[in-house]
Scaffold this motif. Structure first.
Motif, PDB file in Angstrom:
ATOM      1  N   ILE A   1      -6.944 -16.083  -2.462  1.00 50.77           N
ATOM      2  CA  ILE A   1      -7.351 -15.167  -1.400  1.00 50.77           C
ATOM      3  C   ILE A   1      -6.865 -15.745  -0.073  1.00 50.77           C
ATOM      4  O   ILE A   1      -6.824 -16.957   0.120  1.00 50.77           O
ATOM      5  N   VAL A   2      -6.450 -14.827   0.800  1.00 46.53           N
ATOM      6  CA  VAL A   2      -5.917 -15.196   2.106  1.00 46.53           C
ATOM      7  C   VAL A   2      -6.720 -14.461   3.171  1.00 46.53           C
ATOM      8  O   VAL A   2      -6.907 -13.245   3.074  1.00 46.53           O
ATOM      9  N   GLU A   3      -7.177 -15.187   4.154  1.00 47.05           N
ATOM     10  CA  GLU A   3      -7.852 -14.607   5.315  1.00 47.05           C
ATOM     11  C   GLU A   3      -6.891 -14.668   6.482  1.00 47.05           C
ATOM     12  O   GLU A   3      -6.396 -15.749   6.831  1.00 47.05           O
ATOM     13  N   CYS A   4      -6.594 -13.508   7.069  1.00 47.99           N
ATOM     14  CA  CYS A   4      -5.669 -13.433   8.198  1.00 47.99           C
ATOM     15  C   CYS A   4      -6.441 -13.139   9.482  1.00 47.99           C
ATOM     16  O   CYS A   4      -7.362 -12.321   9.482  1.00 47.99           O
ATOM     17  N   LYS A   5      -6.040 -13.789  10.533  1.00 47.05           N
ATOM     18  CA  LYS A   5      -6.607 -13.588  11.861  1.00 47.05           C
ATOM     19  C   LYS A   5      -5.474 -13.264  12.822  1.00 47.05           C
ATOM     20  O   LYS A   5      -4.322 -13.615  12.579  1.00 47.05           O
ATOM     21  N   ALA A   6      -5.808 -12.638  13.927  1.00 42.08           N
ATOM     22  CA  ALA A   6      -4.825 -12.389  14.976  1.00 42.08           C
ATOM     23  C   ALA A   6      -4.363 -13.728  15.549  1.00 42.08           C
ATOM     24  O   ALA A   6      -5.130 -14.702  15.546  1.00 42.08           O
ATOM     25  N   PRO A   7      -3.135 -13.802  16.054  1.00 46.66           N
ATOM     26  CA  PRO A   7      -2.637 -15.059  16.626  1.00 46.66           C
ATOM     27  C   PRO A   7      -3.513 -15.593  17.763  1.00 46.66           C
ATOM     28  O   PRO A   7      -3.564 -16.804  17.984  1.00 46.66           O
ATOM     29  N   SER A   8      -4.209 -14.721  18.456  1.00 51.58           N
ATOM     30  CA  SER A   8      -5.060 -15.153  19.574  1.00 51.58           C
ATOM     31  C   SER A   8      -6.375 -15.772  19.114  1.00 51.58           C
ATOM     32  O   SER A   8      -7.095 -16.380  19.898  1.00 51.58           O
ATOM     33  N   ILE A   9      -6.686 -15.641  17.820  1.00 50.19           N
ATOM     34  CA  ILE A   9      -7.937 -16.172  17.267  1.00 50.19           C
ATOM     35  C   ILE A   9      -7.701 -17.601  16.783  1.00 50.19           C
ATOM     36  O   ILE A   9      -6.812 -17.849  15.964  1.00 50.19           O
TER      37      ILE A   9
ATOM     38  N   ARG B   1       0.810  -1.220   0.000  1.00 52.39           N
ATOM     39  CA  ARG B   1       0.000   0.000   0.000  1.00 52.39           C
ATOM     40  C   ARG B   1       0.840   1.264   0.000  1.00 52.39           C
ATOM     41  O   ARG B   1       0.300   2.360  -0.124  1.00 52.39           O
ATOM     42  N   LYS B   2       2.155   1.128   0.165  1.00 48.88           N
ATOM     43  CA  LYS B   2       3.108   2.246   0.119  1.00 48.88           C
ATOM     44  C   LYS B   2       2.796   3.331   1.150  1.00 48.88           C
ATOM     45  O   LYS B   2       2.829   4.527   0.846  1.00 48.88           O
ATOM     46  N   LYS B   3       2.487   2.886   2.375  1.00 48.47           N
ATOM     47  CA  LYS B   3       2.238   3.851   3.447  1.00 48.47           C
ATOM     48  C   LYS B   3       2.409   3.154   4.794  1.00 48.47           C
ATOM     49  O   LYS B   3       2.434   1.921   4.867  1.00 48.47           O
ATOM     50  N   ASN B   4       2.526   3.961   5.844  1.00 51.98           N
ATOM     51  CA  ASN B   4       2.617   3.410   7.188  1.00 51.98           C
ATOM     52  C   ASN B   4       1.251   2.929   7.638  1.00 51.98           C
ATOM     53  O   ASN B   4       0.244   3.616   7.421  1.00 51.98           O
ATOM     54  N   ILE B   5       1.220   1.764   8.246  1.00 50.09           N
ATOM     55  CA  ILE B   5      -0.006   1.125   8.730  1.00 50.09           C
ATOM     56  C   ILE B   5       0.166   0.856  10.221  1.00 50.09           C
ATOM     57  O   ILE B   5       1.205   0.345  10.637  1.00 50.09           O
ATOM     58  N   ILE B   6      -0.849   1.186  11.010  1.00 50.77           N
ATOM     59  CA  ILE B   6      -0.813   0.890  12.438  1.00 50.77           C
ATOM     60  C   ILE B   6      -0.794  -0.620  12.628  1.00 50.77           C
ATOM     61  O   ILE B   6      -1.546  -1.354  11.982  1.00 50.77           O
ATOM     62  N   ILE B   7       0.088  -1.073  13.512  1.00 50.30           N
ATOM     63  CA  ILE B   7       0.219  -2.508  13.749  1.00 50.30           C
ATOM     64  C   ILE B   7      -0.859  -2.972  14.724  1.00 50.30           C
ATOM     65  O   ILE B   7      -0.942  -2.490  15.846  1.00 50.30           O
ATOM     66  N   THR B   8      -1.683  -3.890  14.252  1.00 49.17           N
ATOM     67  CA  THR B   8      -2.623  -4.619  15.100  1.00 49.17           C
ATOM     68  C   THR B   8      -2.181  -6.086  15.017  1.00 49.17           C
ATOM     69  O   THR B   8      -1.399  -6.436  14.124  1.00 49.17           O
ATOM     70  N   PRO B   9      -2.660  -6.934  15.896  1.00 51.25           N
ATOM     71  CA  PRO B   9      -2.268  -8.350  15.782  1.00 51.25           C
ATOM     72  C   PRO B   9      -2.585  -8.943  14.407  1.00 51.25           C
ATOM     73  O   PRO B   9      -1.764  -9.664  13.832  1.00 51.25           O
ATOM     74  N   GLU B  10      -3.752  -8.614  13.837  1.00 52.11           N
ATOM     75  CA  GLU B  10      -4.103  -9.134  12.504  1.00 52.11           C
ATOM     76  C   GLU B  10      -3.198  -8.552  11.429  1.00 52.11           C
ATOM     77  O   GLU B  10      -2.769  -9.250  10.520  1.00 52.11           O
ATOM     78  N   GLU B  11      -2.899  -7.259  11.533  1.00 56.98           N
ATOM     79  CA  GLU B  11      -2.019  -6.621  10.540  1.00 56.98           C
ATOM     80  C   GLU B  11      -0.624  -7.225  10.596  1.00 56.98           C
ATOM     81  O   GLU B  11       0.028  -7.417   9.569  1.00 56.98           O
ATOM     82  N   TRP B  12      -0.140  -7.564  11.776  1.00 59.35           N
ATOM     83  CA  TRP B  12       1.164  -8.205  11.955  1.00 59.35           C
ATOM     84  C   TRP B  12       1.205  -9.529  11.178  1.00 59.35           C
ATOM     85  O   TRP B  12       2.171  -9.822  10.476  1.00 59.35           O
ATOM     86  N   VAL B  13       0.124 -10.290  11.271  1.00 59.44           N
ATOM     87  CA  VAL B  13       0.029 -11.557  10.533  1.00 59.44           C
ATOM     88  C   VAL B  13      -0.038 -11.279   9.034  1.00 59.44           C
ATOM     89  O   VAL B  13       0.673 -11.903   8.238  1.00 59.44           O
ATOM     90  N   ARG B  14      -0.893 -10.323   8.629  1.00 56.89           N
ATOM     91  CA  ARG B  14      -1.041 -10.010   7.198  1.00 56.89           C
ATOM     92  C   ARG B  14       0.302  -9.604   6.587  1.00 56.89           C
ATOM     93  O   ARG B  14       0.683 -10.081   5.521  1.00 56.89           O
ATOM     94  N   GLN B  15       1.051  -8.739   7.264  1.00 60.90           N
ATOM     95  CA  GLN B  15       2.334  -8.273   6.723  1.00 60.90           C
ATOM     96  C   GLN B  15       3.344  -9.410   6.618  1.00 60.90           C
ATOM     97  O   GLN B  15       4.074  -9.505   5.622  1.00 60.90           O
TER      98      GLN B  15
END
Length: 153
Positions: free
Chosen positions: A90-98, A30-44
């Motif tokens: 297609i990929v579905e990402c969840k937080a590690p706690s899910i 996306r060429k921008k800074n993204i706030i890290i959430t648990p799901e975003e950490w997995v997606r990245q």
């Protein structure tokens, strides 16, 4: 919960910045800074895994693509296209706690009613599931590993 917890994916040296206690990372897609959430950490991490270890071209990956499902706006975590612009994964990402359960598979199956891809992946960063779909015979097969990009499918 450790926001930057180690995952069952190869580590990647993200450019992480701290803005008054809120961590973000530079998203190469996306060429921008993204706030890290648990799901975003997995997606990245999963995106880097696709690019660096499975040879999926960065330019053919779209994150959080919108779609309509039964009249409702939904977002697919990761969509990968082939060179002809056809969706292939297609990929579905969840937080590690899910916990990945039937609801998670139902969700990606509903999304695939729109996308009609032949390869699905679900990950919470710790567990990963890969499924090959044959839309003609209406059968599916769980795969042991994520297939590498071949340009087809």
């Amino acid at each position: 919960m450790d926001l930057l917890q180690p995952l069952n994916l190869p580590p990647y040296p993200f450019k992480i910045t701290d803005h008054n206690g809120q961590l973000s990372l530079f998203d190469e897609i996306r060429k921008k800074n993204i706030i890290i959430t648990p799901e975003e950490w997995v997606r990245q991490h999963f995106v880097q895994y696709l690019i660096k270890h499975k040879n999926y071209p960065r330019a053919l990956i779209k994150l959080e693509g919108g779609m309509k499902l039964n009249g409702l706006q939904k977002r697919t975590d990761i969509v990968v296209f082939n060179a002809e612009g056809k969706r292939i994964l297609i990929v579905e990402c969840k937080a590690p706690s899910i916990t990945i359960d039937q609801k998670t598979f139902d969700q990606i199956a509903r999304y695939n009613m729109v996308h009609q891809v032949s390869l699905l992946a679900v990950s919470n960063g710790l567990q990963h599931y890969y499924c090959q779909i044959d839309h003609i015979s209406k059968k599916y097969l769980f795969l042991e590993n994520m297939p590498a990009y071949t340009g087809t499918v």
